[in-house]
Design an enzyme around this catalytic site. Structure first.
Site, PDB file in Angstrom:
ATOM      1  N   ASP A  55       1.581   7.735  -7.145  1.00 11.68           N
ATOM      2  CA  ASP A  55       2.522   8.423  -8.031  1.00 11.68           C
ATOM      3  C   ASP A  55       2.176   9.897  -8.146  1.00 11.68           C
ATOM      4  OD1 ASP A  55       3.794   5.960  -8.646  1.00 11.68           O
ATOM      5  OD2 ASP A  55       2.228   5.521 -10.122  1.00 11.68           O
ATOM      6  N   HIS A 103      11.358  -2.042  -4.078  1.00 10.25           N
ATOM      7  CA  HIS A 103      10.736  -0.840  -4.630  1.00 10.25           C
ATOM      8  C   HIS A 103      11.777  -0.110  -5.482  1.00 10.25           C
ATOM      9  CE1 HIS A 103       8.916   3.130  -4.882  1.00 10.25           C
ATOM     10  NE2 HIS A 103       7.785   2.614  -4.419  1.00 10.25           N
ATOM     11  N   ALA A 114       2.892   5.991   2.384  1.00 11.55           N
ATOM     12  CA  ALA A 114       1.736   5.161   2.726  1.00 11.55           C
ATOM     13  C   ALA A 114       1.623   4.982   4.235  1.00 11.55           C
ATOM     14  CB  ALA A 114       1.854   3.802   2.042  1.00 11.55           C
ATOM     15  N   THR A 119      -8.633   0.292  -8.132  1.00 15.19           N
ATOM     16  CA  THR A 119      -7.526   1.237  -8.094  1.00 15.19           C
ATOM     17  C   THR A 119      -8.016   2.664  -7.925  1.00 15.19           C
ATOM     18  OG1 THR A 119      -7.439   1.562 -10.493  1.00 15.19           O
ATOM     19  CG2 THR A 119      -6.160  -0.271  -9.584  1.00 15.19           C
ATOM     20  N   TYR A 120      -7.062   3.534  -7.682  1.00 13.98           N
ATOM     21  CA  TYR A 120      -7.322   4.935  -7.357  1.00 13.98           C
ATOM     22  C   TYR A 120      -6.428   5.762  -8.256  1.00 13.98           C
ATOM     23  CZ  TYR A 120      -7.844   8.849  -3.940  1.00 13.98           C
ATOM     24  OH  TYR A 120      -8.117  10.027  -3.298  1.00 13.98           O
ATOM     25  N   HIS A 144      -8.609   1.223  -3.002  1.00 14.24           N
ATOM     26  CA  HIS A 144      -7.291   1.846  -2.925  1.00 14.24           C
ATOM     27  C   HIS A 144      -7.418   3.283  -2.436  1.00 14.24           C
ATOM     28  CE1 HIS A 144      -5.146  -0.962  -6.034  1.00 14.24           C
ATOM     29  NE2 HIS A 144      -6.106  -1.600  -5.389  1.00 14.24           N
ATOM     30  N   GLU A 160      -8.092  -7.450  -9.500  1.00 12.40           N
ATOM     31  CA  GLU A 160      -8.111  -5.991  -9.434  1.00 12.40           C
ATOM     32  C   GLU A 160      -8.744  -5.401 -10.685  1.00 12.40           C
ATOM     33  OE1 GLU A 160      -4.680  -3.734  -7.845  1.00 12.40           O
ATOM     34  OE2 GLU A 160      -4.536  -2.920  -9.876  1.00 12.40           O
TER      35      GLU A 160
END
Length: 287
Positions: A106, A148, A124, A45-46, A74, A14
């Protein structure tokens, strides 16, 4: 692709978009180096709330079409609405990016609690269904071997994870973990719940003493005694800390491969040298 005991195991890593446009050259250089390892895919990633969404698309396009490695882009539910999500999916299709990791995401620092509470897509699973219905994408979802942080119980967490798979997630990628026994226990629970999709084990090499606190805070992962002892021993010796951290990640990866993991996903923090050391050590040991 790594082969062990007749099983093909996917190898991936990643990267994350740089904050500044002038640093884009560095990530492209890193990708050119990672390409030499022939990974099965590279994820991008985003940023929280889509802060780096344009760079995510640019980097995913570079991976897919220039590096000629499959890109996993992502996409987070936070900060997107139906129009924005549709535009993103159309762009990915145009650029031949067909693999997506769907995440809740987040809360951005500049988003109020009220706006976060009233966001269009809550989870999601909300965007997984949309992605499934609007293109020929392979969809990945995130999972947490130790639950989680916001789930009240492991059983509740797996219940929601199963729902994501039933809605359309084709594979899972775990958050980082440092104790393989936690992962094996998690896999047993997935099997008991009839969650039968490939699971890629997320490995975060701890190469600096101060890295661990941030990583654990984000992942909710426990720290085994062996790793905490490494931190204590080498906290004032950066060179030895890096060496010991990479060796720990290699041992963790070798054990996972020998126990039939579906995939190894390295959270390399844009560091090609760390990814290469892990990959070459594992491949050498298996050949």
């Amino acid at each position: 692709m790594i082969e062990c005991n007749g099983k093909n195991i996917e190898f991936s890593c990643e990267v994350f978009p740089p904050k500044r446009n002038e640093d884009m050259y560095d990530i492209y250089k890193t990708l050119d180096e990672i390409k030499l390892l022939n990974p099965d895919f590279i994820s991008v990633t985003y940023g929280a709330g889509g802060s780096n969404s344009k760079r995510t698309a640019q980097i995913a396009t570079y991976i897919q079409n220039i590096s000629e490695v499959e890109a996993l882009a992502h996409v987070t539910a936070v900060g997107v609405n139906p129009e924005k999500l549709a535009c993103m999916l159309e762009e990915f299709e145009r650029k031949n990016v067909r693999r997506i990791l769907a995440l809740r995401g987040d809360k951005p620092r500049d988003m109020s609690d009220e706006d976060f509470k009233e966001r269009y897509y809550k989870y999601a699973s909300d965007i997984i269904k949309v992605i499934k219905d609007n293109g020929n994408f392979k969809i990945a979802a995130a999972c947490y071997p130790e639950k989680h942080p916001e789930a009240s119980t492991v059983a509740e967490d797996i219940k929601y994870l199963k729902e994501k798979v039933e809605i359309g997630a084709d594979e899972l990628i775990t958050q980082m973990f440092f104790d393989n026994n936690k992962f094996y226990d998690f896999m047993d629970k997935l099997g008991a719940a009839n969650v039968n999709v490939p699971v890629h084990a997320g490995i975060m090499p701890i190469t600096a003493a101060n890295q661990l606190g941030t990583s654990v805070a984000l992942s909710g992962s426990s720290v085994p005694t062996e790793l905490s002892n490494i931190i204590a021993k080498y906290s004032e010796d950066p060179i030895s800390m890096r060496k010991a951290g990479v060796e720990y990640a290699i041992r963790q990866t070798e054990d996972l491969i020998k126990n039939g993991v579906d995939g190894i996903h390295i959270y390399c923090m844009n560091k090609f040298d760390v990814t290469r050391e892990i990959y070459e050590a594992v491949v050498y040991d298996l050949t």
